[in-house]
Design a protein around this motif. Sequence first.
Motif, mmCIF file in Angstrom:
data_model
loop_
_atom_site.group_PDB
_atom_site.id
_atom_site.type_symbol
_atom_site.label_atom_id
_atom_site.label_comp_id
_atom_site.label_asym_id
_atom_site.label_seq_id
_atom_site.Cartn_x
_atom_site.Cartn_y
_atom_site.Cartn_z
ATOM 1 N N MET A 1 0.754 -1.176 0.131
ATOM 2 C CA MET A 1 0.024 -0.097 0.195
ATOM 3 C C MET A 1 0.884 1.295 0.153
ATOM 4 O O MET A 1 0.477 2.254 -0.753
ATOM 5 N N LEU A 2 1.974 1.192 0.785
ATOM 6 C CA LEU A 2 2.803 2.356 1.069
ATOM 7 C C LEU A 2 3.505 2.621 -0.534
ATOM 8 O O LEU A 2 3.484 3.740 -0.686
ATOM 9 N N VAL B 1 3.328 5.962 -2.831
ATOM 10 C CA VAL B 1 4.261 6.747 -3.364
ATOM 11 C C VAL B 1 4.175 6.889 -4.795
ATOM 12 O O VAL B 1 4.452 8.099 -5.223
ATOM 13 N N GLN B 2 3.735 5.929 -5.536
ATOM 14 C CA GLN B 2 3.459 6.003 -7.047
ATOM 15 C C GLN B 2 2.411 7.193 -7.382
ATOM 16 O O GLN B 2 2.421 7.776 -8.170
ATOM 17 N N GLY C 1 8.274 -4.622 -6.661
ATOM 18 C CA GLY C 1 9.428 -4.483 -7.505
ATOM 19 C C GLY C 1 8.778 -3.910 -8.893
ATOM 20 O O GLY C 1 9.483 -3.154 -9.517
ATOM 21 N N PHE C 2 7.467 -4.619 -9.145
ATOM 22 C CA PHE C 2 6.868 -3.935 -10.260
ATOM 23 C C PHE C 2 6.658 -2.432 -10.386
ATOM 24 O O PHE C 2 7.057 -1.440 -11.221
ATOM 25 N N LEU C 3 6.062 -1.982 -9.222
ATOM 26 C CA LEU C 3 5.647 -0.727 -8.959
ATOM 27 C C LEU C 3 6.858 0.240 -8.842
ATOM 28 O O LEU C 3 6.871 1.405 -9.333
ATOM 29 N N LEU C 4 8.051 -0.285 -8.509
ATOM 30 C CA LEU C 4 9.185 0.637 -8.242
ATOM 31 C C LEU C 4 10.220 0.544 -8.969
ATOM 32 O O LEU C 4 11.397 0.730 -8.963
ATOM 33 N N ILE D 1 12.539 -3.993 1.529
ATOM 34 C CA ILE D 1 13.337 -2.789 2.214
ATOM 35 C C ILE D 1 14.401 -2.306 1.103
ATOM 36 O O ILE D 1 14.688 -1.138 1.280
ATOM 37 N N SER D 2 15.276 -3.074 0.484
ATOM 38 C CA SER D 2 16.414 -2.738 -0.213
ATOM 39 C C SER D 2 15.702 -1.868 -1.490
ATOM 40 O O SER D 2 16.273 -0.935 -1.943
ATOM 41 N N LYS D 3 14.531 -2.558 -1.982
ATOM 42 C CA LYS D 3 13.896 -1.689 -3.132
ATOM 43 C C LYS D 3 13.594 -0.590 -2.581
ATOM 44 O O LYS D 3 13.527 0.491 -3.432
#
Lengths: 117, 227, 84
Positions: A93-94, A98-99, B79-82, B220-222
């Motif tokens: 969710m977070l 952000v997105q 991973g996909f969103l970031l 967390i690392s992502k």
Amino acid sequence: MTIITILGFLLIIIGLWGMLTRKHLFRMILGFSIIDTGIHLIIVSLGYIKGRTAPIFDSDLSTFDAVHKIVDPIPSALVLTAIVIGLAVTALMLVYVVQMKRQKGSLDISDYEELKW
Amino acid sequence: MIKRFFSLFFVILLIFVFMPLVKDIKPLSELGVTSQKYAKDGAKELGAANLVTSVVVTYRGLDTLGEVTVLFITTAGIGFLLRKRSTGKNKKRKASEILKSGTSFLLPLIVLFGVYIFTHGHLTPGGGFQGGVVIASAIVLLLLSDINLHTDHNILNWLESLSGGFYIILGLLGLLLAGGFLDNRFLPLGKFGEIFSAGAIPIIYSLIGLKVGAELVGIISKLGREE
Amino acid sequence: MILTIIIVLGILMLVAAFLALYLKDLLSAIIAAGAISLMASVIYIILAAPDVAMTEAAIGSGLTTIVFLYALHLVKKEQGEKND
């Protein structure tokens, strides 16, 4: 421990109130995590039996009279997995928030008007 | 204003739903039928001293498999969103000397403690989830200090996939050699209360711990590398 | 004795829940939400569930707070780039 069950219900109510009334997206997720904690408290408190001990066998707790000496192990096992899933869902969710901020530049829920009616 | 009224309405509705539940709660005085069976036969059948562990790993093993799957899908979603926008420039504040020396002193101890927690999951409170989280917190310390030990995503992915795959293989071995999927009795049960006991439970729980730890470190690392 | 501890913890948890929702500073609100989980883990010890207590202390008050802080950092950074 009825008092802890009531405490869990109160936490759920506070969390829902926060999710419904607060405008900031982060606060809504904080409300969600408060609801989460409340639900876990209710489930564990329903498995508690007065005067009994944790379901771990050692020198004080033999396997013969365990039925009359331990609390219910199943709610503990369920909540164990539920907590980890709660963390993962909160993180998702977070990242979504952000997105959203990147797309629209706002953290206020009332600026997202596409779903309004 | 009208929105606030609706929220209040919903919350009061919820209170009215909860009221009879709270009034009718009778504290448990005896274990339920399933729990009684677990309490009576669990230690003899599976050889684990911690009953919660035997419920999580063996009796309700499929639940745990589903849980690990949910965790995997969530990590993939994050991973996909970031995935885009790694601009490369990072003006991170430099870590202080105290943080650096503290990290290099504490890191091995924290990792060792995590490994201890998930290898002793069948004897003491704790297990794969807790141990994995402790290891992930060690990696958070590593990310905060500037010690540049690249948490290589390939290694993490391999660790995650291998532990997940071996978890399934052990479950299938239980299906072939013992009573059912994720049955731990295809290895000897050993002496009750020792570290090498309880059949495959320590191995399965260690694999779960590695998988959960790798996934949380991934999340967390992502988030932390996204500059 | 135990009942007193539970009542004190319960009141603290409810207060922390309100603070998490209504404190102006978002950082303090996140810390308050972590404190709820920490007190919940003490209650799990009282309820004879040490496994759950360990998980809640490590995940609820540790990693969840860290994930929130990282997300807050990302959002703040976005704000900073807008202003430049």
